[in-house]
Design a protein around this motif. Sequence first.
Motif, PDB file in Angstrom:
ATOM      1  N   PRO A   1       1.214  -1.159  -0.020  1.00 57.94           N
ATOM      2  CA  PRO A   1      -0.155  -0.160   0.300  1.00 57.94           C
ATOM      3  C   PRO A   1       0.928   1.397  -0.067  1.00 57.94           C
ATOM      4  O   PRO A   1      -0.018   2.577  -0.488  1.00 57.94           O
TER       5      PRO A   1
ATOM      6  N   ARG B   1       2.282   1.243 -12.725  1.00 59.45           N
ATOM      7  CA  ARG B   1       2.522   2.414 -12.214  1.00 59.45           C
ATOM      8  C   ARG B   1       3.849   3.236 -12.721  1.00 59.45           C
ATOM      9  O   ARG B   1       3.823   4.433 -12.679  1.00 59.45           O
TER      10      ARG B   1
ATOM     11  N   ALA C   1       0.946   3.853  -3.170  1.00 64.70           N
ATOM     12  CA  ALA C   1       0.648   4.837  -3.327  1.00 64.70           C
ATOM     13  C   ALA C   1       1.504   6.327  -3.103  1.00 64.70           C
ATOM     14  O   ALA C   1       1.186   7.085  -3.695  1.00 64.70           O
ATOM     15  N   THR C   2       1.725   6.210  -2.223  1.00 62.35           N
ATOM     16  CA  THR C   2       2.727   7.192  -2.095  1.00 62.35           C
ATOM     17  C   THR C   2       4.097   7.884  -3.481  1.00 62.35           C
ATOM     18  O   THR C   2       4.114   8.627  -3.035  1.00 62.35           O
TER      19      THR C   2
ATOM     20  N   ASP D   1       3.098   7.452  -5.470  1.00 62.48           N
ATOM     21  CA  ASP D   1       1.816   8.738  -7.204  1.00 62.48           C
ATOM     22  C   ASP D   1       1.786   9.876  -6.261  1.00 62.48           C
ATOM     23  O   ASP D   1       2.052  10.803  -7.469  1.00 62.48           O
ATOM     24  N   THR D   2       1.877  10.313  -5.160  1.00 58.90           N
ATOM     25  CA  THR D   2       2.081  11.596  -5.013  1.00 58.90           C
ATOM     26  C   THR D   2       3.294  11.957  -4.952  1.00 58.90           C
ATOM     27  O   THR D   2       3.691  13.622  -6.194  1.00 58.90           O
TER      28      THR D   2
END
Length: 235
Positions: free
Chosen positions: A125, A162, A128-129, A131-132
């Motif tokens: 998980p 990704r 997802a960081t 992506d930021t």
Amino acid sequence: MTAAGEIEARLGELADPVRAEQDKRYLKSDLRHLGVGLPALRGVAVAAAKGLDRERTLALVEELWHEPVHEHRMAAIEVLIRNTPLLTATDLAVAERLIRASRTWAYVDALAVKVVGGLVTRYPPLAATLDTWAGDDDFWIRRTSLLALLPGIRSGGPDLDRLSRHGDALIGEREFFIRKALGWVLRELARSDPAWVTTWVRDRVAVVSGVTIREAVRHLPEKDREDLLAAYRAR
């Protein structure tokens, strides 16, 4: 003597003033340099990291990083890499803080691949960081959003979606270190999935940079490599 003190003392014994000046110029560094080569430095740091728990590992990293000495900070990174399996998902914040304070590939790349990449592999998980981070103002953080994908590629579990999204977000970058990182990641993927890399680059040959494409095609079949380079030159 504390663990940090022991490391610092050992590094002092290994110091080479001539090499220190050379390294300082090469890295364009404003830190003090001792002139200790990476193999010797890694040996000192890894030995000190053995047997530490998570809390003592993080405390040692903080103590080593506090000193504005290149080899002390490199030792901090090597300790963190050695004990990355002890870290939790919340420790991504530690890696991020060190990366933001690094301002050089000599620190960022090891932290990005070994520490951030290691954490993302263990705690999916956290991806997802990334992506930021791909849109962060700090280009070293943007570089990390790409390089942290390397462990998955090398272990046979690439996050192609990704990689494609980050690649599209960053392909127009003017910053050399971003262009190089994208090419590096594509180059590594080409070892196991050359068809994917060929297609991805071909679809973007009109916008890809020379730095990126030269890296990306290195491990492609000769015909695909030559076709892509010809298309790039002719655009």
